[in-house]
Design an enzyme around this catalytic site. Sequence first.
Site, PDB file in Angstrom:
ATOM      1  N   LYS A  37     -10.977  12.721  -8.080  1.00 55.81           N
ATOM      2  CA  LYS A  37      -9.762  12.969  -7.316  1.00 55.81           C
ATOM      3  C   LYS A  37      -8.543  12.833  -8.201  1.00 55.81           C
ATOM      4  O   LYS A  37      -8.471  11.843  -8.930  1.00 55.81           O
ATOM      5  CB  LYS A  37      -9.711  11.932  -6.191  1.00 55.81           C
ATOM      6  CG  LYS A  37      -8.519  11.996  -5.310  1.00 55.81           C
ATOM      7  CD  LYS A  37      -8.627  10.907  -4.296  1.00 55.81           C
ATOM      8  CE  LYS A  37      -7.293  10.818  -3.596  1.00 55.81           C
ATOM      9  NZ  LYS A  37      -7.190   9.635  -2.809  1.00 55.81           N
TER      10      LYS A  37
ATOM     11  N   LYS B  91     -10.552   8.170  -9.869  1.00 55.07           N
ATOM     12  CA  LYS B  91      -9.344   8.473  -9.109  1.00 55.07           C
ATOM     13  C   LYS B  91      -8.132   8.223  -9.997  1.00 55.07           C
ATOM     14  O   LYS B  91      -7.909   7.109 -10.465  1.00 55.07           O
ATOM     15  CB  LYS B  91      -9.284   7.592  -7.859  1.00 55.07           C
ATOM     16  CG  LYS B  91      -8.008   7.791  -7.061  1.00 55.07           C
ATOM     17  CD  LYS B  91      -8.051   7.067  -5.740  1.00 55.07           C
ATOM     18  CE  LYS B  91      -6.709   7.171  -5.051  1.00 55.07           C
ATOM     19  NZ  LYS B  91      -6.686   6.442  -3.779  1.00 55.07           N
TER      20      LYS B  91
END
Length: 332
Positions: free
Chosen positions: A257, A204
Amino acid sequence: MSSLQGGANPGFARGRRLRSTPAMRRWTAQTRVSPADLVLPVFVKEGISAPQPISSMPGVVQHTRDSLRQAAHEAAEAGISGLMLFGIPAEKDAVGSQADAADGIVNVALQDLRADLGDELVLMADLCLCEYTDHGHCGVVTPAGVVDNDPTLDRYAAVAIAQAQAGAHVIAPSGMMDGQVAAIRAGLDSRAFTETPILAYAAKYASGFYGPFREAAEGAPQFGDRSTYQMDPPNTAEALREVRQDLAEGADAVMVKPAGPYLDIVAAVAGAVDVPVAAYQVSGEYAMVEAAAANGWIDRERAVLETLTAIRRAGAGSVLTYWAVEAARWLR
Ligand code: PBG
């Protein structure tokens, strides 16, 4: 030898032969997107009596408990695989108490949905503290204002247990603390939730594309930013290390992400692991297409489906997207 334009040579495969009709293109497509590949992130807010629109994410709302139940039924109807739940409590404090309160908004919403839908959809609980803390960071902070890794792990374990108790099928830690997967696994196992899987937001990035989400989840940091715990956009090797570390700690599936600007990372992770790989098409990716479409600058449906296809083509098995239900209806 015939040149590349050498159409006269019947021995050459020619690209256009297999593109001539929609049926031909459908037959030869190497990537498909189906409703089952999609997961819808949803926001549920405490203390509102009607759904609240999110101005930077046209078409997305903060739900009431009731409107969320309705949306979940529609999601099941559309054939998507699951929901990722985010809660927005009425009261925030330094440690994010509402994240693991039994009557905290996300936990009562999980109970509602589990009672309504049973196992029809995979109910995923985003596990982070930023929507629940008054300072907006993803963990507890020291007096000096630094996010304190290890005390945060104890909070995460408690939240995971509360979410599993409330009916979450999957726990999805997104806070990017070191050791979070191991801490959550140990917490779940200690309460007999040994069968509850962990979907780790493993890679992330500290991304500018989360802007609209911070309006949706009301979790913008009140000081500093997330660069000391989320990953630095220039880095690839680090993503693979984070993924390996999370798997070693017991993650059952991993996530990358954002998705669209990080397709190289999606591909690298998908090639490196043998567990399910999800990619999160984040709020800013959604907002960009919506804004361009609203201006008539882009064909909305075509662009949306192209982004989803690209994320699948890069190797993601599933895609978290705010378009999940609408796209699923197009794809049926
Ligand atoms: C919470 C969290 C964020 C997103 C998902 N979980 C925001 C952040 O890290 O600041 C972003 C999702 C989106 O932008 O759609 N840690």
